[in-house]
Design a protein around this motif. Sequence first.
Motif, PDB file in Angstrom:
ATOM      1  N   GLY A 245     129.133  58.935  63.197  1.00  0.00           N
ATOM      2  CA  GLY A 245     130.312  58.840  62.353  1.00  0.00           C
ATOM      3  C   GLY A 245     130.729  57.396  62.164  1.00  0.00           C
ATOM      4  N   PRO A 246     131.919  57.189  61.637  1.00  0.00           N
ATOM      5  CA  PRO A 246     132.906  58.212  61.285  1.00  0.00           C
ATOM      6  C   PRO A 246     132.552  58.945  59.994  1.00  0.00           C
ATOM      7  CG  PRO A 246     133.744  56.038  60.734  1.00  0.00           C
ATOM      8  CD  PRO A 246     132.442  55.820  61.432  1.00  0.00           C
ATOM      9  N   TYR A 247     132.908  60.222  59.959  1.00  0.00           N
ATOM     10  CA  TYR A 247     132.679  61.065  58.800  1.00  0.00           C
ATOM     11  C   TYR A 247     134.000  61.322  58.067  1.00  0.00           C
ATOM     12  CZ  TYR A 247     128.137  62.169  60.879  1.00  0.00           C
ATOM     13  OH  TYR A 247     126.874  62.080  61.400  1.00  0.00           O
ATOM     14  N   ALA A 248     133.918  61.379  56.752  1.00  0.00           N
ATOM     15  CA  ALA A 248     135.099  61.741  55.961  1.00  0.00           C
ATOM     16  C   ALA A 248     135.504  63.168  56.332  1.00  0.00           C
ATOM     17  CB  ALA A 248     134.783  61.641  54.481  1.00  0.00           C
ATOM     18  N   ALA A 249     136.735  63.336  56.777  1.00  0.00           N
ATOM     19  CA  ALA A 249     137.166  64.608  57.338  1.00  0.00           C
ATOM     20  C   ALA A 249     137.201  65.738  56.312  1.00  0.00           C
ATOM     21  CB  ALA A 249     138.543  64.450  57.976  1.00  0.00           C
ATOM     22  N   ASP A 250     137.517  65.418  55.034  1.00  0.00           N
ATOM     23  CA  ASP A 250     137.673  66.494  54.052  1.00  0.00           C
ATOM     24  C   ASP A 250     136.379  67.242  53.801  1.00  0.00           C
ATOM     25  OD1 ASP A 250     136.513  64.345  52.766  1.00  0.00           O
ATOM     26  OD2 ASP A 250     137.734  64.494  50.942  1.00  0.00           O
ATOM     27  N   GLY A 251     135.271  66.531  53.671  1.00  0.00           N
ATOM     28  CA  GLY A 251     134.000  67.190  53.386  1.00  0.00           C
ATOM     29  C   GLY A 251     133.274  67.695  54.611  1.00  0.00           C
ATOM     30  N   PHE A 252     133.638  67.206  55.780  1.00  0.00           N
ATOM     31  CA  PHE A 252     132.891  67.510  56.998  1.00  0.00           C
ATOM     32  C   PHE A 252     132.892  69.003  57.317  1.00  0.00           C
ATOM     33  CE2 PHE A 252     132.353  67.927  61.585  1.00  0.00           C
ATOM     34  CZ  PHE A 252     131.243  67.120  61.813  1.00  0.00           C
ATOM     35  N   PHE A 253     134.046  69.633  57.232  1.00  0.00           N
ATOM     36  CA  PHE A 253     134.128  71.054  57.556  1.00  0.00           C
ATOM     37  C   PHE A 253     133.707  71.925  56.382  1.00  0.00           C
ATOM     38  CE2 PHE A 253     136.909  69.118  60.712  1.00  0.00           C
ATOM     39  CZ  PHE A 253     136.511  69.770  61.858  1.00  0.00           C
ATOM     40  N   GLY A 254     134.048  71.508  55.177  1.00  0.00           N
ATOM     41  CA  GLY A 254     133.687  72.292  54.000  1.00  0.00           C
ATOM     42  C   GLY A 254     132.188  72.411  53.809  1.00  0.00           C
ATOM     43  N   SER A 255     131.448  71.381  54.209  1.00  0.00           N
ATOM     44  CA  SER A 255     129.991  71.398  54.066  1.00  0.00           C
ATOM     45  C   SER A 255     129.288  71.934  55.313  1.00  0.00           C
ATOM     46  CB  SER A 255     129.485  69.977  53.789  1.00  0.00           C
ATOM     47  OG  SER A 255     129.825  69.116  54.868  1.00  0.00           O
ATOM     48  N   GLN A 256     130.072  72.418  56.267  1.00  0.00           N
ATOM     49  CA  GLN A 256     129.566  72.989  57.523  1.00  0.00           C
ATOM     50  C   GLN A 256     128.745  72.004  58.342  1.00  0.00           C
ATOM     51  OE1 GLN A 256     127.861  76.880  56.009  1.00  0.00           O
ATOM     52  NE2 GLN A 256     129.277  77.692  57.523  1.00  0.00           N
ATOM     53  N   GLN A 257     129.058  70.725  58.224  1.00  0.00           N
ATOM     54  CA  GLN A 257     128.375  69.738  59.060  1.00  0.00           C
ATOM     55  C   GLN A 257     128.671  69.942  60.540  1.00  0.00           C
ATOM     56  OE1 GLN A 257     129.589  66.138  56.494  1.00  0.00           O
ATOM     57  NE2 GLN A 257     127.806  65.379  57.581  1.00  0.00           N
ATOM     58  N   TYR A 258     129.797  70.579  60.824  1.00  0.00           N
ATOM     59  CA  TYR A 258     130.187  70.786  62.220  1.00  0.00           C
ATOM     60  C   TYR A 258     129.169  71.600  63.001  1.00  0.00           C
ATOM     61  CZ  TYR A 258     131.872  75.302  60.423  1.00  0.00           C
ATOM     62  OH  TYR A 258     131.982  76.532  59.827  1.00  0.00           O
ATOM     63  N   ASP A 259     128.360  72.405  62.302  1.00  0.00           N
ATOM     64  CA  ASP A 259     127.342  73.219  62.966  1.00  0.00           C
ATOM     65  C   ASP A 259     126.260  72.369  63.635  1.00  0.00           C
ATOM     66  OD1 ASP A 259     128.393  75.715  62.484  1.00  0.00           O
ATOM     67  OD2 ASP A 259     127.320  76.004  60.605  1.00  0.00           O
ATOM     68  N   LYS A 260     126.140  71.126  63.230  1.00  0.00           N
ATOM     69  CA  LYS A 260     125.063  70.257  63.729  1.00  0.00           C
ATOM     70  C   LYS A 260     125.436  69.546  65.025  1.00  0.00           C
ATOM     71  CE  LYS A 260     123.624  69.257  58.958  1.00  0.00           C
ATOM     72  NZ  LYS A 260     123.489  68.186  57.939  1.00  0.00           N
ATOM     73  N   TYR A 261     126.679  69.695  65.475  1.00  0.00           N
ATOM     74  CA  TYR A 261     127.155  68.918  66.613  1.00  0.00           C
ATOM     75  C   TYR A 261     127.718  69.821  67.714  1.00  0.00           C
ATOM     76  CZ  TYR A 261     126.635  65.185  63.246  1.00  0.00           C
ATOM     77  OH  TYR A 261     126.111  64.328  62.312  1.00  0.00           O
ATOM     78  N   ASP A 262     127.652  69.311  68.929  1.00  0.00           N
ATOM     79  CA  ASP A 262     128.185  70.052  70.075  1.00  0.00           C
ATOM     80  C   ASP A 262     129.692  69.898  70.185  1.00  0.00           C
ATOM     81  OD1 ASP A 262     125.604  70.951  71.159  1.00  0.00           O
ATOM     82  OD2 ASP A 262     125.254  68.808  71.453  1.00  0.00           O
TER      83      ASP A 262
END
Length: 347
Positions: A245-262
């Motif tokens: 990161g840092p990742y832009a917070a708005d797109g991070f959850f909408g694009s399901q990037q959170y699935d890639k991290y613990d």
Amino acid sequence: MVKKAENIIVGISIGDLNGIGSEIILKTFEDIRMLELCTPVIFANVKIISFVKKHLESTLALHGIDRLDQIVIGKINVINVWQEGVEINFGANDEKAGKYAIKSFVAATKALKEGLIDVLVTAPINKYNIQSEGFKFPGHTDYLDQELEGNALMMMVQDNLRVGLMTDHIPINEVSSNLTEELIIKKIDTIKQSLIQDFSINKPKIAVLGLNPHCGDGGVIGNEDDTILKPTLKKIFEKGTLVFGPYAADGFFGSQQYDKYDAIIATYHDQGLIPFKTLSFGNGVNYTAGLNKIRTSPDHGTAYDIAGKGKADYNSFKEAVYLALDIFNSRNQYAEISEKPLKTKEK
């Protein structure tokens, strides 16, 4: 020595007596199979819990005790933290309810520190009515950070979704000034160690959200992401921690990037909790990572509007009990592995 499941003592602080705390506790243990997983000890007063039980028409059997050496394994124990009668006014925000919520919480924390209970699960409090000369903390986490060894970090958990907070209960206009290199390093170290010992993830991957919209767009919308976050994360990464990161917070959850991290670390409270609560569907748990003892709680408040009506959803509280037990077992396994000497090949 690894404890048998039913011998794990789960201390429970009662929370705001006028809220839904007592109800979600009772509903959780109406499933008698829970007593095969742990032995609960409710820090309150047996008359109070009996009153709520009768009000909700619960058939649970309670075991009242005055000392923790009287705990009976396989029973729902209620320790009398106070003896006097207390009037319950469901849905009312009053100082008396806050006073007894803190009596319960302080007594349960003391028992946790002394090893008389194994884990602590806290029912919801009202952060306003708990304030007094003897208790000037924004909530549970800050008090636990003072009383227990370590560095407390608020982490929201639901299955494999874990969201930690860089800053938590501070005003939004103070977030930027609190984001120092020292804080960032400390919080990432804390969440990394928690993922290893509490969640059995050997080489965790951690994502960090940017502070400003679009991470500042190269300084057009703030420069904290470029001047503080990016260089600090680079330094941490170069020392062997898989932080990104840092990742832009708005797109991070909408694009399901959170699935890639613990785990994901948000820079401030609502940045992390709004998407977490949207995705966790009422089953999320608030875990205080980074301490030498284990504390969890449901991810909701006192819910005065439905208190005493039998409508409270207890799933988050039940998940908080499950998570506390899972972490207790994970820490025991981690300690056992850490103490074993490495085997070497014979020459």
